[in-house]
Design a protein around this motif. Structure first.
Motif, mmCIF file in Angstrom:
data_model
loop_
_atom_site.group_PDB
_atom_site.id
_atom_site.type_symbol
_atom_site.label_atom_id
_atom_site.label_comp_id
_atom_site.label_asym_id
_atom_site.label_seq_id
_atom_site.Cartn_x
_atom_site.Cartn_y
_atom_site.Cartn_z
ATOM 1 N N GLY A 1 34.734 46.201 -10.232
ATOM 2 C CA GLY A 1 33.782 47.191 -9.760
ATOM 3 C C GLY A 1 32.317 46.826 -9.906
ATOM 4 N N GLU A 2 32.022 45.695 -10.512
ATOM 5 C CA GLU A 2 30.636 45.264 -10.727
ATOM 6 C C GLU A 2 30.310 44.068 -9.829
ATOM 7 N N HIS A 3 29.062 43.987 -9.362
ATOM 8 C CA HIS A 3 28.663 42.835 -8.553
ATOM 9 C C HIS A 3 28.808 41.552 -9.370
ATOM 10 N N ALA A 4 29.437 40.563 -8.770
ATOM 11 C CA ALA A 4 29.633 39.267 -9.416
ATOM 12 C C ALA A 4 28.852 38.169 -8.700
ATOM 13 N N ALA A 5 28.826 38.216 -7.362
ATOM 14 C CA ALA A 5 28.157 37.157 -6.600
ATOM 15 C C ALA A 5 27.846 37.655 -5.193
ATOM 16 N N VAL A 6 26.914 36.966 -4.551
ATOM 17 C CA VAL A 6 26.581 37.233 -3.160
ATOM 18 C C VAL A 6 26.194 35.913 -2.505
ATOM 19 N N ILE A 7 26.535 35.786 -1.237
ATOM 20 C CA ILE A 7 26.162 34.610 -0.456
ATOM 21 C C ILE A 7 25.206 35.071 0.632
ATOM 22 N N ALA A 8 24.045 34.428 0.701
ATOM 23 C CA ALA A 8 23.046 34.764 1.713
ATOM 24 C C ALA A 8 22.722 33.516 2.522
ATOM 25 N N VAL A 9 22.615 33.693 3.821
ATOM 26 C CA VAL A 9 22.316 32.581 4.714
ATOM 27 C C VAL A 9 20.917 32.776 5.277
ATOM 28 N N ALA A 10 20.109 31.741 5.183
ATOM 29 C CA ALA A 10 18.770 31.742 5.766
ATOM 30 C C ALA A 10 18.689 30.586 6.760
ATOM 31 N N ARG A 11 17.575 30.465 7.388
ATOM 32 C CA ARG A 11 17.419 29.437 8.421
ATOM 33 C C ARG A 11 17.671 28.030 7.892
ATOM 34 N N ASN A 12 17.204 27.738 6.686
ATOM 35 C CA ASN A 12 17.305 26.356 6.196
ATOM 36 C C ASN A 12 18.121 26.209 4.918
ATOM 37 N N LYS A 13 18.840 27.289 4.520
ATOM 38 C CA LYS A 13 19.632 27.170 3.295
ATOM 39 C C LYS A 13 20.686 28.263 3.217
ATOM 40 N N VAL A 14 21.621 28.043 2.321
ATOM 41 C CA VAL A 14 22.599 29.045 1.919
ATOM 42 C C VAL A 14 22.362 29.269 0.437
ATOM 43 N N SER A 15 22.249 30.517 0.035
ATOM 44 C CA SER A 15 22.027 30.830 -1.373
ATOM 45 C C SER A 15 23.282 31.462 -1.954
ATOM 46 N N PHE A 16 23.675 30.995 -3.119
ATOM 47 C CA PHE A 16 24.813 31.548 -3.852
ATOM 48 C C PHE A 16 24.259 32.122 -5.142
ATOM 49 N N MET A 17 24.306 33.452 -5.248
ATOM 50 C CA MET A 17 23.730 34.113 -6.413
ATOM 51 C C MET A 17 24.825 34.775 -7.226
ATOM 52 N N VAL A 18 24.723 34.606 -8.553
ATOM 53 C CA VAL A 18 25.648 35.268 -9.474
ATOM 54 C C VAL A 18 24.874 36.302 -10.292
ATOM 55 N N PHE A 19 25.582 37.321 -10.704
ATOM 56 C CA PHE A 19 25.026 38.395 -11.521
ATOM 57 C C PHE A 19 25.508 38.230 -12.960
ATOM 58 N N ASN A 20 24.952 39.000 -13.869
ATOM 59 C CA ASN A 20 25.342 38.968 -15.288
ATOM 60 C C ASN A 20 25.165 37.581 -15.875
ATOM 61 N N ALA A 21 24.088 36.906 -15.491
ATOM 62 C CA ALA A 21 23.890 35.498 -15.840
ATOM 63 C C ALA A 21 22.782 35.283 -16.863
ATOM 64 N N THR A 22 22.491 36.283 -17.663
ATOM 65 C CA THR A 22 21.426 36.167 -18.653
ATOM 66 C C THR A 22 21.630 34.964 -19.567
ATOM 67 N N ASP A 23 22.869 34.708 -19.949
ATOM 68 C CA ASP A 23 23.175 33.610 -20.878
ATOM 69 C C ASP A 23 23.332 32.254 -20.206
ATOM 70 N N ILE A 24 23.204 32.204 -18.888
ATOM 71 C CA ILE A 24 23.314 30.938 -18.147
ATOM 72 C C ILE A 24 21.901 30.383 -17.982
ATOM 73 N N PRO A 25 21.642 29.174 -18.478
ATOM 74 C CA PRO A 25 20.285 28.627 -18.345
ATOM 75 C C PRO A 25 19.985 28.184 -16.901
ATOM 76 N N ALA A 26 18.746 28.378 -16.506
ATOM 77 C CA ALA A 26 18.298 27.845 -15.217
ATOM 78 C C ALA A 26 18.254 26.325 -15.330
ATOM 79 N N VAL A 27 18.524 25.656 -14.210
ATOM 80 C CA VAL A 27 18.511 24.191 -14.168
ATOM 81 C C VAL A 27 17.620 23.785 -13.002
#
Length: 92
Positions: free
Chosen positions: A24-50
């Motif tokens: 029941g909670e958002h886990a991920a979303v895929i968004a398409v733009a002109r020059n990229k595809v973005s894959f976003m995850v939620f609940n990622a506070t403990d995941i470091p940015a790279v």
């Protein structure tokens, strides 16, 4: 990859984009733009940015991988991140 990584995840279209819900909670979303595809995850506070792979959004609660055309995709790394953000928190 999403369905294989999180069995039973629910997929639905919202705002014209595939959204994935886990328990029941958002886990991920895929968004398409002109020059990229973005894959976003939620609940990622403990995941470091790279740098160059995974950027923080919304105060770090969300992380996003932007995939450019022709770029090789590290599906194993994305699956690992999704697995970690959808796993239940350890009980202490």
């Amino acid at each position: 990859m999403v369905h294989e990584t999180v069995p039973g995840i629910e997929e639905r279209l919202q705002y014209g984009k595939p959204h994935f819900l886990h328990e029941g909670e958002h886990a991920a979303v895929i968004a398409v733009a002109r020059n990229k595809v973005s894959f976003m995850v939620f609940n990622a506070t403990d995941i470091p940015a790279v740098k160059g792979f995974l950027r923080a959004m919304g105060g770090g609660e969300r992380k996003c991988a932007d995939i450019q055309e022709g770029q090789e995709v590290d599906f194993d790394a994305l699956a690992d991140i999704l697995r970690r953000t959808t796993s239940p928190a350890p009980v202490t």
